[in-house]
Design a protein around this motif. Structure first.
Motif, PDB file in Angstrom:
ATOM      1  N   PRO A 173      55.718  31.465  20.986  1.00  0.00           N
ATOM      2  CA  PRO A 173      55.277  30.315  21.786  1.00  0.00           C
ATOM      3  C   PRO A 173      56.417  29.503  22.389  1.00  0.00           C
ATOM      4  N   ALA A 174      57.588  29.536  21.791  1.00  0.00           N
ATOM      5  CA  ALA A 174      58.723  28.768  22.311  1.00  0.00           C
ATOM      6  C   ALA A 174      59.170  29.277  23.678  1.00  0.00           C
ATOM      7  N   PHE A 175      58.810  30.511  23.996  1.00  0.00           N
ATOM      8  CA  PHE A 175      59.235  31.101  25.267  1.00  0.00           C
ATOM      9  C   PHE A 175      58.184  30.937  26.376  1.00  0.00           C
ATOM     10  N   ALA A 176      57.092  30.257  26.075  1.00  0.00           N
ATOM     11  CA  ALA A 176      56.021  30.084  27.067  1.00  0.00           C
ATOM     12  C   ALA A 176      56.501  29.412  28.351  1.00  0.00           C
ATOM     13  N   PRO A 177      57.319  28.337  28.280  1.00  0.00           N
ATOM     14  CA  PRO A 177      57.819  27.744  29.534  1.00  0.00           C
ATOM     15  C   PRO A 177      58.629  28.735  30.366  1.00  0.00           C
TER      16      PRO A 177
END
Length: 298
Positions: free
Chosen positions: A264-268
């Motif tokens: 989820p940290a890579f969503a942006p």
């Protein structure tokens, strides 16, 4: 009883030839190119060559030649907008049809094609050979492949920098390649459809070629992932799709389900990746204003 063919209006033909000689000649080639394209769509030669594609390319060339002829005859200015060009082209086709009334099917196609063309979305299909969708599809694919490589390396580097992950797991981007490749294809093809950048008559051929260029082996796995991403598009909103993608990618790169924690940290970054892909597509098809808007976001 035989039907009498409508006759050429030679008097009007001579009038137009004197005033607009280059445009008249170019329009003759354009209408004949349309006739040939209509006749050869979906047909292949004995040796498997695509007659429809060859006729389509000739059609595109005749449009560019007609624009040049109209500039030479001062029908339009050299810097005329796409909208002005199409408007003047339709006016001249109407005049041309009164001189040569026998090509009604071709005129109908021309009126539909140019009359309904959106200024932004039809731009590349009209007069810029470097943006021709079917001929230069490899250029689009090359730019998309570059973005894919950059994004995967960024995710890989971010994970590598975390000491715990970098030392415990043997990180590799290769297992994640089919995931991001199929995701990219789904979102790019959806965008092209949405913006009507490709004439509907060429959808199947275009997306078949694009899938061949973006596909990663094994093909069966890739096609399965395409279906999964298509399903996600209808089942989840964009932020959720980004999270699902990043979870799958980090799990693949790490080779462990622990990747779900970090995904989820890579969503942006995934959201930016999508926007960059769409900006590339818009630019490729000559939709400069939209490409700039998408680029300005990041």
């Amino acid at each position: 009883m035989t039907l009498e063919r409508a006759r050429t209006d030679y008097h009007k033909e001579e009038e137009v030839r004197i005033q607009y000689p280059h445009t008249l000649h170019a329009l003759q080639n354009l209408i004949m190119a349309i006739v040939d394209y209509q006749k050869n769509q979906g047909k292949f030669s004995f040796f498997g060559k695509d007659k429809g594609l060859k006729a389509y390319q000739k059609f595109m060339e005749s449009i560019r030649d007609t624009r040049d002829a109209m500039i030479i005859d001062k029908v339009i200015d050299k810097g005329a907008s796409q909208s002005d060009f199409q408007g003047k082209l339709l006016e001249n086709i109407v005049v041309f049809s009164t001189i040569y009334p026998n090509w009604q099917d071709a005129y109908k196609y021309a009126f539909e094609y140019f009359g309904s063309a959106d200024v932004n979305t039809k731009q590349s299909m009209i007069f810029d050979s470097d943006k021709n969708a079917l001929i230069n599809i490899d250029k689009l694919a090359s730019r998309l492949l570059k973005q894919r490589e950059i994004w995967l390396k960024s995710v890989h580097s971010s994970l590598q920098r975390k000491d715990f992950i970098g030392t415990k797991y043997n990180l590799s981007i290769l297992p994640a390649l089919p995931i991001i490749s199929s995701f990219q294809f789904v979102h790019v093809s959806h965008f092209i459809n949405l913006k009507k950048y490709v004439d509907e008559n060429n959808y199947n051929e275009y997306f078949s070629k694009l899938s061949d260029l973006l596909c990663t082996k094994p093909i069966d796995e890739w096609l399965s992932l395409v279906k999964q991403h298509e399903s996600n598009m209808t089942s989840f909103d964009m932020p959720e799709q980004m999270v699902h993608l990043c979870e799958d990618v980090t799990i693949a790169i790490m080779g462990s389900s622990a990747g779900m924690i970090y995904g989820p940290a890579f969503a942006p970054m995934a959201k930016e990746f999508v926007k960059r892909n769409l900006a590339i597509v818009a630019d490729h098809f000559g939709d400069k204003s939209l490409a700039k808007k998408l680029s300005d976001i990041f």
